[in-house]
Design a protein around this motif. Structure first.
Motif, PDB file in Angstrom:
ATOM      1  N   TYR A 339       0.792  -1.217   0.000  1.00 47.64           N
ATOM      2  CA  TYR A 339       0.000   0.000   0.000  1.00 47.64           C
ATOM      3  C   TYR A 339       0.833   1.280   0.000  1.00 47.64           C
ATOM      4  CZ  TYR A 339      -3.186  -3.639   1.471  1.00 47.64           C
ATOM      5  OH  TYR A 339      -3.894  -4.810   1.546  1.00 47.64           O
ATOM      6  N   SER A 340       2.135   1.181   0.184  1.00 50.30           N
ATOM      7  CA  SER A 340       2.997   2.357   0.148  1.00 50.30           C
ATOM      8  C   SER A 340       4.423   1.892  -0.107  1.00 50.30           C
ATOM      9  CB  SER A 340       2.913   3.129   1.467  1.00 50.30           C
ATOM     10  OG  SER A 340       3.658   4.333   1.413  1.00 50.30           O
ATOM     11  N   VAL A 341       5.210   2.747  -0.778  1.00 51.82           N
ATOM     12  CA  VAL A 341       6.571   2.360  -1.132  1.00 51.82           C
ATOM     13  C   VAL A 341       7.470   3.585  -1.093  1.00 51.82           C
ATOM     14  CG1 VAL A 341       6.123   2.632  -3.616  1.00 51.82           C
ATOM     15  CG2 VAL A 341       7.998   1.158  -2.840  1.00 51.82           C
ATOM     16  N   MET A 342       8.724   3.386  -0.715  1.00 52.91           N
ATOM     17  CA  MET A 342       9.715   4.459  -0.701  1.00 52.91           C
ATOM     18  C   MET A 342      11.087   3.857  -0.991  1.00 52.91           C
ATOM     19  SD  MET A 342      10.289   5.177   3.379  1.00 52.91           S
ATOM     20  CE  MET A 342      11.971   5.776   3.171  1.00 52.91           C
ATOM     21  N   PRO A 343      12.038   4.665  -1.470  1.00 49.90           N
ATOM     22  CA  PRO A 343      13.381   4.144  -1.691  1.00 49.90           C
ATOM     23  C   PRO A 343      14.025   3.726  -0.378  1.00 49.90           C
ATOM     24  CG  PRO A 343      13.057   6.253  -2.806  1.00 49.90           C
ATOM     25  CD  PRO A 343      11.905   6.075  -1.885  1.00 49.90           C
ATOM     26  N   GLY A 344      14.718   2.603  -0.404  1.00 47.51           N
ATOM     27  CA  GLY A 344      15.501   2.168   0.741  1.00 47.51           C
ATOM     28  C   GLY A 344      16.965   2.513   0.528  1.00 47.51           C
ATOM     29  N   SER A 345      17.819   2.010   1.399  1.00 48.08           N
ATOM     30  CA  SER A 345      19.251   2.244   1.237  1.00 48.08           C
ATOM     31  C   SER A 345      19.818   1.270   0.214  1.00 48.08           C
ATOM     32  CB  SER A 345      19.968   2.075   2.574  1.00 48.08           C
ATOM     33  OG  SER A 345      19.775   0.760   3.080  1.00 48.08           O
ATOM     34  N   GLY A 346      20.800   1.751  -0.564  1.00 45.57           N
ATOM     35  CA  GLY A 346      21.381   0.892  -1.590  1.00 45.57           C
ATOM     36  C   GLY A 346      20.341   0.501  -2.620  1.00 45.57           C
ATOM     37  N   SER A 348      17.407  -1.160  -2.767  1.00 48.61           N
ATOM     38  CA  SER A 348      16.284  -1.752  -2.045  1.00 48.61           C
ATOM     39  C   SER A 348      15.102  -0.805  -2.021  1.00 48.61           C
ATOM     40  CB  SER A 348      16.685  -2.119  -0.611  1.00 48.61           C
ATOM     41  OG  SER A 348      16.894  -0.951   0.162  1.00 48.61           O
ATOM     42  N   LEU A 349      13.931  -1.367  -1.743  1.00 51.46           N
ATOM     43  CA  LEU A 349      12.716  -0.608  -1.511  1.00 51.46           C
ATOM     44  C   LEU A 349      12.216  -0.906  -0.105  1.00 51.46           C
ATOM     45  CD1 LEU A 349      10.723  -1.292  -4.811  1.00 51.46           C
ATOM     46  CD2 LEU A 349      11.940   0.810  -4.208  1.00 51.46           C
ATOM     47  N   ILE A 350      11.505   0.037   0.464  1.00 55.86           N
ATOM     48  CA  ILE A 350      10.806  -0.182   1.723  1.00 55.86           C
ATOM     49  C   ILE A 350       9.317  -0.133   1.418  1.00 55.86           C
ATOM     50  CG2 ILE A 350      10.385   0.676   4.044  1.00 55.86           C
ATOM     51  CD1 ILE A 350      13.227   1.844   3.946  1.00 55.86           C
ATOM     52  N   VAL A 351       8.622  -1.231   1.719  1.00 55.77           N
ATOM     53  CA  VAL A 351       7.227  -1.392   1.332  1.00 55.77           C
ATOM     54  C   VAL A 351       6.372  -1.571   2.578  1.00 55.77           C
ATOM     55  CG1 VAL A 351       5.590  -2.712  -0.049  1.00 55.77           C
ATOM     56  CG2 VAL A 351       7.947  -2.465  -0.830  1.00 55.77           C
ATOM     57  N   ALA A 352       5.314  -0.777   2.703  1.00 53.34           N
ATOM     58  CA  ALA A 352       4.332  -0.939   3.771  1.00 53.34           C
ATOM     59  C   ALA A 352       3.150  -1.716   3.219  1.00 53.34           C
ATOM     60  CB  ALA A 352       3.872   0.421   4.292  1.00 53.34           C
ATOM     61  N   SER A 354       0.055  -5.188   4.238  1.00 52.21           N
ATOM     62  CA  SER A 354      -0.947  -5.827   5.079  1.00 52.21           C
ATOM     63  C   SER A 354      -0.353  -6.526   6.290  1.00 52.21           C
ATOM     64  CB  SER A 354      -1.753  -6.844   4.254  1.00 52.21           C
ATOM     65  OG  SER A 354      -0.882  -7.785   3.638  1.00 52.21           O
ATOM     66  N   ARG A 355       0.955  -6.756   6.308  1.00 47.23           N
ATOM     67  CA  ARG A 355       1.596  -7.386   7.459  1.00 47.23           C
ATOM     68  C   ARG A 355       2.816  -6.591   7.918  1.00 47.23           C
ATOM     69  NH1 ARG A 355       0.026 -11.941   4.491  1.00 47.23           N
ATOM     70  NH2 ARG A 355       2.087 -12.327   3.633  1.00 47.23           N
ATOM     71  N   GLY A 356       2.675  -5.284   7.936  1.00 47.78           N
ATOM     72  CA  GLY A 356       3.753  -4.455   8.448  1.00 47.78           C
ATOM     73  C   GLY A 356       4.584  -3.822   7.355  1.00 47.78           C
ATOM     74  N   VAL A 357       5.867  -3.635   7.622  1.00 45.44           N
ATOM     75  CA  VAL A 357       6.790  -2.985   6.696  1.00 45.44           C
ATOM     76  C   VAL A 357       7.940  -3.927   6.409  1.00 45.44           C
ATOM     77  CG1 VAL A 357       8.191  -0.948   6.250  1.00 45.44           C
ATOM     78  CG2 VAL A 357       6.195  -0.756   7.718  1.00 45.44           C
ATOM     79  N   ARG A 358       8.310  -4.027   5.135  1.00 45.24           N
ATOM     80  CA  ARG A 358       9.392  -4.929   4.734  1.00 45.24           C
ATOM     81  C   ARG A 358      10.393  -4.203   3.864  1.00 45.24           C
ATOM     82  NH1 ARG A 358       5.976 -10.496   3.309  1.00 45.24           N
ATOM     83  NH2 ARG A 358       5.176 -10.785   5.453  1.00 45.24           N
ATOM     84  N   VAL A 359      11.638  -4.622   3.977  1.00 43.04           N
ATOM     85  CA  VAL A 359      12.713  -4.158   3.111  1.00 43.04           C
ATOM     86  C   VAL A 359      12.864  -5.168   1.987  1.00 43.04           C
ATOM     87  CG1 VAL A 359      15.144  -3.522   2.937  1.00 43.04           C
ATOM     88  CG2 VAL A 359      13.863  -3.020   5.040  1.00 43.04           C
ATOM     89  N   LEU A 360      12.728  -4.694   0.750  1.00 40.42           N
ATOM     90  CA  LEU A 360      12.763  -5.582  -0.418  1.00 40.42           C
ATOM     91  C   LEU A 360      14.018  -5.314  -1.229  1.00 40.42           C
ATOM     92  CD1 LEU A 360      11.201  -7.668  -2.178  1.00 40.42           C
ATOM     93  CD2 LEU A 360      10.224  -5.709  -3.388  1.00 40.42           C
ATOM     94  N   PRO A 361      14.999  -6.223  -1.228  1.00 40.16           N
ATOM     95  CA  PRO A 361      16.189  -6.047  -2.050  1.00 40.16           C
ATOM     96  C   PRO A 361      15.834  -6.110  -3.536  1.00 40.16           C
ATOM     97  CG  PRO A 361      16.544  -7.711  -0.354  1.00 40.16           C
ATOM     98  CD  PRO A 361      15.071  -7.452  -0.408  1.00 40.16           C
ATOM     99  N   LEU A 362      16.459  -5.263  -4.339  1.00 36.66           N
ATOM    100  CA  LEU A 362      16.250  -5.280  -5.782  1.00 36.66           C
ATOM    101  C   LEU A 362      17.460  -5.935  -6.416  1.00 36.66           C
ATOM    102  CD1 LEU A 362      14.868  -1.660  -6.286  1.00 36.66           C
ATOM    103  CD2 LEU A 362      13.578  -3.775  -5.975  1.00 36.66           C
ATOM    104  N   LYS A 363      17.311  -7.187  -6.800  1.00 34.20           N
ATOM    105  CA  LYS A 363      18.422  -7.952  -7.368  1.00 34.20           C
ATOM    106  C   LYS A 363      18.114  -8.312  -8.804  1.00 34.20           C
ATOM    107  CE  LYS A 363      19.660  -9.997  -2.904  1.00 34.20           C
ATOM    108  NZ  LYS A 363      19.831 -11.249  -2.152  1.00 34.20           N
TER     109      LYS A 363
END
Length: 363
Positions: A339-346, A348-352, A354-363
């Motif tokens: 439901y929401s997304v922002m740039p992470g470090s390096g 990666s993305l940070i995604v909010a 239905s089950r909290g917030v997760r860091v998603l590596p972009l490989k």
């Protein structure tokens, strides 16, 4: 306002705005009580498992990440999203959008006309408005304006809308908040609700009559940069701020379906919404090209990444990333409704979701 709530409008509202918000689990339900307390008047309890609550917005404040979601739960992380701490929040309404114009001062908006503010990078939050005080502010403002300009038809219509809001009670959500800088900002919501501030939120002015939105379509997303500010909503509503007249003027929309979001990076503007539809402009909104997203899910959020890359996320867990301005997308999965997304470090993305917030590596 009652004449606007016919079944088709309600269905669109549910699909676009409430589909993600109706995730309710017993773990976060209010405990039984002998006396009902309005969620607008009740501080959010501190939960031991708040980090897995549905989160509907995520952003950055200072060196922290801040997320907000169901039942007024707000979380902060100082380690890039590895661990989370629950914030102190003044009320329990669902929160759907966040913005921090400075490293420490932030704003959150949500259901029941709620507007919250934080002065400490998201650790504590106080109520600035709820639907009751917003309706009164609008009504009082347009009564004064009509007294000074009794023949102004636009002000008359705005006063009628404010009277309906006052009569209906605090049931209309604010759906987005965006600040151009520390002083200038907007909150927007259902049925054309919009407030503007020029002094960092000390005072707010209704802009009901300053939008080209005669049918009072829901305003779902607002974003901009130092030159361009865009506002989108249901049934293809697409508006751009005319800074000279302080009015949101209509643009020719490439799509008649509802938009859930807009992302802006300089002259690059992306809009997206129902059935995986997304469009991109590289000239500040004059011309648009359709994007081949490869999905039919509701695209709930999007953001530009460094280097003009674009990420879009969907309610089915789809995460899309394009490095060529939307010509092609690489698909990822975040394992939950997004439901929401922002740039992470390096990389990666940070995604909010239905089950909290997760860091998603972009490989």
């Amino acid at each position: 306002m009652h004449h606007l709530t016919e079944s088709t409008r309600v269905n669109v509202m549910k699909i676009l705005l409430l589909g993600a918000l109706c995730i309710t689990t017993a773990a976060f339900a209010a405990p039984p009580a002998s006396r009902f307390v309005d969620p607008l008047d009740k501080q959010v309890p501190m939960y031991s498992h708040a980090s897995i609550a549905p989160m509907l917005a995520v952003t950055r404040a200072s060196n922290d990440i801040v997320a907000a979601g169901k039942h007024g739960i707000i979380l902060t992380s100082r380690d890039g999203g590895t661990s989370w701490k629950q914030s102190k929040v003044a009320l329990e309404a669902d929160l759907v959008a966040l913005d921090f114009p400075t490293p420490t001062r932030g704003w959150a908006v949500g259901h029941d006309g709620v507007v919250l503010t934080s002065e400490d990078a998201g650790k504590t939050w106080t109520k600035r408005f709820d639907g009751r005080s917003v309706a009164k502010l609008m009504h009082d403002y347009y009564q004064r304006e009509m007294a000074a300009n009794p023949d102004n038809l636009a002000l008359r219509d705005a006063l009628q809308q404010a009277e309906a809001l006052l009569q209906d009670g605090p049931d209309k959500p604010f759906l987005d908040v965006w600040f151009k800088n520390e002083k200038q900002g907007f909150v927007i919501g259902a049925f054309n609700m919009i407030l503007a501030t020029e002094d960092g939120g000390v005072t707010w002015v209704p802009w009901l009559e300053r939008t080209d939105n005669p049918q009072l379509f829901h305003l779902t997303s607002i974003r901009g940069d130092h030159e361009n500010v865009f506002l989108v909503g249901e049934q293809g509503l697409m508006l751009k701020l005319d800074a000279a007249t302080k009015r949101f003027v209509s643009l020719q929309s490439p799509y008649k379906g509802s938009y859930s979001g807009v992302a802006v990076q300089g002259k690059n503007v992306a809009v997206f919404g129902l059935r995986g539809r997304a469009f991109l402009s590289t000239d500040g909104g004059s011309a648009w090209k359709p994007l081949s997203t490869g999905t039919s899910t509701l695209l709930t959020a999007g953001t530009f990444l460094p280097g003009s890359a674009l990420s879009l996320v969907g309610e089915d867990g789809t995460v899309l990333v394009s490095t060529d301005l939307g010509d092609t997308f690489k698909k990822y999965e975040c394992g939950m409704g997004c439901y929401s997304v922002m740039p992470g470090s390096g990389q990666s993305l940070i995604v909010a979701g239905s089950r909290g917030v997760r860091v998603l590596p972009l490989k």
